[in-house]
Design a protein around this motif. Structure first.
Motif, PDB file in Angstrom:
ATOM      1  N   LEU A 182       0.832  -1.204   0.000  1.00  0.00           N
ATOM      2  CA  LEU A 182       0.000   0.000   0.000  1.00  0.00           C
ATOM      3  C   LEU A 182       0.869   1.258   0.000  1.00  0.00           C
ATOM      4  N   GLY A 183       1.911   1.275   0.831  1.00  0.00           N
ATOM      5  CA  GLY A 183       2.801   2.433   0.869  1.00  0.00           C
ATOM      6  C   GLY A 183       3.531   2.648  -0.443  1.00  0.00           C
ATOM      7  N   SER A 184       3.938   1.559  -1.113  1.00  0.00           N
ATOM      8  CA  SER A 184       4.610   1.698  -2.406  1.00  0.00           C
ATOM      9  C   SER A 184       3.683   2.309  -3.437  1.00  0.00           C
ATOM     10  N   GLY A 185       2.418   1.876  -3.417  1.00  0.00           N
ATOM     11  CA  GLY A 185       1.454   2.469  -4.345  1.00  0.00           C
ATOM     12  C   GLY A 185       1.248   3.948  -4.094  1.00  0.00           C
ATOM     13  N   LEU A 186       1.133   4.327  -2.825  1.00  0.00           N
ATOM     14  CA  LEU A 186       0.987   5.749  -2.500  1.00  0.00           C
ATOM     15  C   LEU A 186       2.244   6.529  -2.866  1.00  0.00           C
ATOM     16  N   LEU A 212      15.018   7.450  11.301  1.00  0.00           N
ATOM     17  CA  LEU A 212      13.611   7.220  11.604  1.00  0.00           C
ATOM     18  C   LEU A 212      13.249   5.739  11.494  1.00  0.00           C
ATOM     19  N   GLY A 213      13.943   5.022  10.599  1.00  0.00           N
ATOM     20  CA  GLY A 213      13.712   3.580  10.523  1.00  0.00           C
ATOM     21  C   GLY A 213      14.151   2.871  11.792  1.00  0.00           C
ATOM     22  N   TRP A 268       5.721   6.473   7.286  1.00  0.00           N
ATOM     23  CA  TRP A 268       4.934   5.291   6.923  1.00  0.00           C
ATOM     24  C   TRP A 268       5.561   4.025   7.509  1.00  0.00           C
ATOM     25  N   LEU A 269       6.896   3.978   7.580  1.00  0.00           N
ATOM     26  CA  LEU A 269       7.553   2.832   8.200  1.00  0.00           C
ATOM     27  C   LEU A 269       7.188   2.727   9.680  1.00  0.00           C
ATOM     28  N   VAL A 270       7.101   3.863  10.362  1.00  0.00           N
ATOM     29  CA  VAL A 270       6.673   3.859  11.763  1.00  0.00           C
ATOM     30  C   VAL A 270       5.249   3.312  11.883  1.00  0.00           C
ATOM     31  N   ILE A 271       4.368   3.747  10.982  1.00  0.00           N
ATOM     32  CA  ILE A 271       2.976   3.263  11.012  1.00  0.00           C
ATOM     33  C   ILE A 271       2.925   1.760  10.739  1.00  0.00           C
ATOM     34  N   VAL A 272       3.731   1.305   9.777  1.00  0.00           N
ATOM     35  CA  VAL A 272       3.760  -0.129   9.462  1.00  0.00           C
ATOM     36  C   VAL A 272       4.220  -0.925  10.673  1.00  0.00           C
ATOM     37  N   GLN A 273       5.298  -0.477  11.317  1.00  0.00           N
ATOM     38  CA  GLN A 273       5.797  -1.177  12.495  1.00  0.00           C
ATOM     39  C   GLN A 273       4.767  -1.171  13.619  1.00  0.00           C
ATOM     40  N   TRP A 274       4.094  -0.057  13.801  1.00  0.00           N
ATOM     41  CA  TRP A 274       3.100   0.061  14.863  1.00  0.00           C
ATOM     42  C   TRP A 274       1.967  -0.941  14.653  1.00  0.00           C
ATOM     43  N   LEU A 275       1.370  -0.929  13.475  1.00  0.00           N
ATOM     44  CA  LEU A 275       0.211  -1.780  13.222  1.00  0.00           C
ATOM     45  C   LEU A 275       0.598  -3.263  13.156  1.00  0.00           C
TER      46      LEU A 275
END
Length: 299
Positions: A42-46, A268-269, A71-78
């Motif tokens: 999803l992030g790659s598409g955006l 940030l990663g 977006w990486l932070v959001i991915v890790q969180w979820l």
């Protein structure tokens, strides 16, 4: 006289049940990895929708790097929250274990699930990098083979090749006045003069500067070829060198911007990975508590 016998405390027998539920850990890691994959797609598409090859269109490189890190932070969180929760709910229930020990084991299970999912992601990324490097090596071999075959065609053809980076600069040096060749210079010598000038320009670009002797000789060639005064020929050489320096400066600025963007993304990663480990441990502890509370009473 009365003798009172006291019995020594008897230690509780060690449980034969393992404190680690690997099935729950692997299940949580699989859930976290699958969620990460979906969110990355999803992030790659955006991201592809946000960038653009056209100038003054799309987001800047710095903005894109910060957005990717967020977006990486959001991915890790979820993903970590999902993996930790699945691990906590599926782990084996420990009977007769202190609540503090249960809390520690739950957090450890969530952390282990995050570790396994991170290793899976690292293996996938590593295989992708290996594939890219292998493709690059094959492409480089093909390019070198083609270059070796094309070298025998002579330097004159190389100077006229559109892929030659100095070809345009050499063309600007030998543009005749009023589109007319001087009658004293045979047109048949044009290829030889351009080839020699091209070697001078290419050597100067490789060395980082042009010597005074090369500047004077190149100005003489230009004056003899175009029929312009020596001062105008020297100005053409200086203008061409100014263009080279401007291109170098632009390339350095682009490289510096890429370096800053990569630094921001990496920092940030790292923060995102720490957040993911913490979220996975907390989610597993919460899920384990909910699991123990949901156990029906036997009364």
């Amino acid at each position: 006289m009365t003798i009172v016998a006291t019995s020594a405390p008897v230690a509780a027998p060690e449980s034969s049940q393992s404190a680690i539920s690997w099935g729950a850990i692997l299940a949580g890691a699989a859930a976290a990895s699958a969620a990460s994959l979906c969110l990355f797609v999803l992030g790659s598409g955006l991201g592809f929708a946000a960038v653009s090859p056209w100038s003054n269109a799309g987001v800047a490189a710095g903005t894109f790097a910060v957005s990717a890190a967020i977006w990486l932070v959001i991915v890790q969180w979820l993903a970590s929250a999902l993996g930790g929760y699945v691990t906590g709910r599926l782990r084996t229930r420990w009977v007769g274990v202190h609540t503090d020990e249960v809390f520690f084991r739950d957090t450890a299970h969530g952390f282990l699930a995050w570790c396994v999912s991170t290793l899976i992601a690292a293996l996938l990324v590593g295989s992708a990098v290996v594939g890219t490097v292998s493709t690059g090596v094959q492409a480089t071999t093909s390019v070198l083979s083609g270059a070796a075959q094309g070298a025998s065609q002579g330097a004159a053809q190389a100077a006229g090749n559109i892929s030659d980076p100095s070809g345009y600069l050499v063309d600007t040096l030998f543009r005749p006045v009023s589109d007319q060749l001087p009658p004293t210079t045979p047109a048949t010598n044009q290829g030889d003069v351009r080839t020699e000038a091209g070697r001078i320009v290419a050597t100067s670009i490789a060395n980082g500067e042009m010597t005074d002797a090369d500047k004077a000789y190149l100005a003489q060639l230009i004056a003899a070829r175009t029929g312009i005064p020596a001062a105008d020929a020297e100005k053409r050489v200086n203008d061409m060198l100014a263009q080279v320096e401007a291109a170098k400066t632009k390339a350095k600025e682009a490289a510096d911007a890429a370096r800053k963007a990569a630094t921001t993304t990496m920092l940030l990663g790292f923060v995102a990975l720490l957040i993911g480990a913490f979220i996975a441990a907390v989610s597993a502890a919460l899920a384990g508590k909910l699991r123990d509370e949901d156990v029906p009473s036997t009364t």
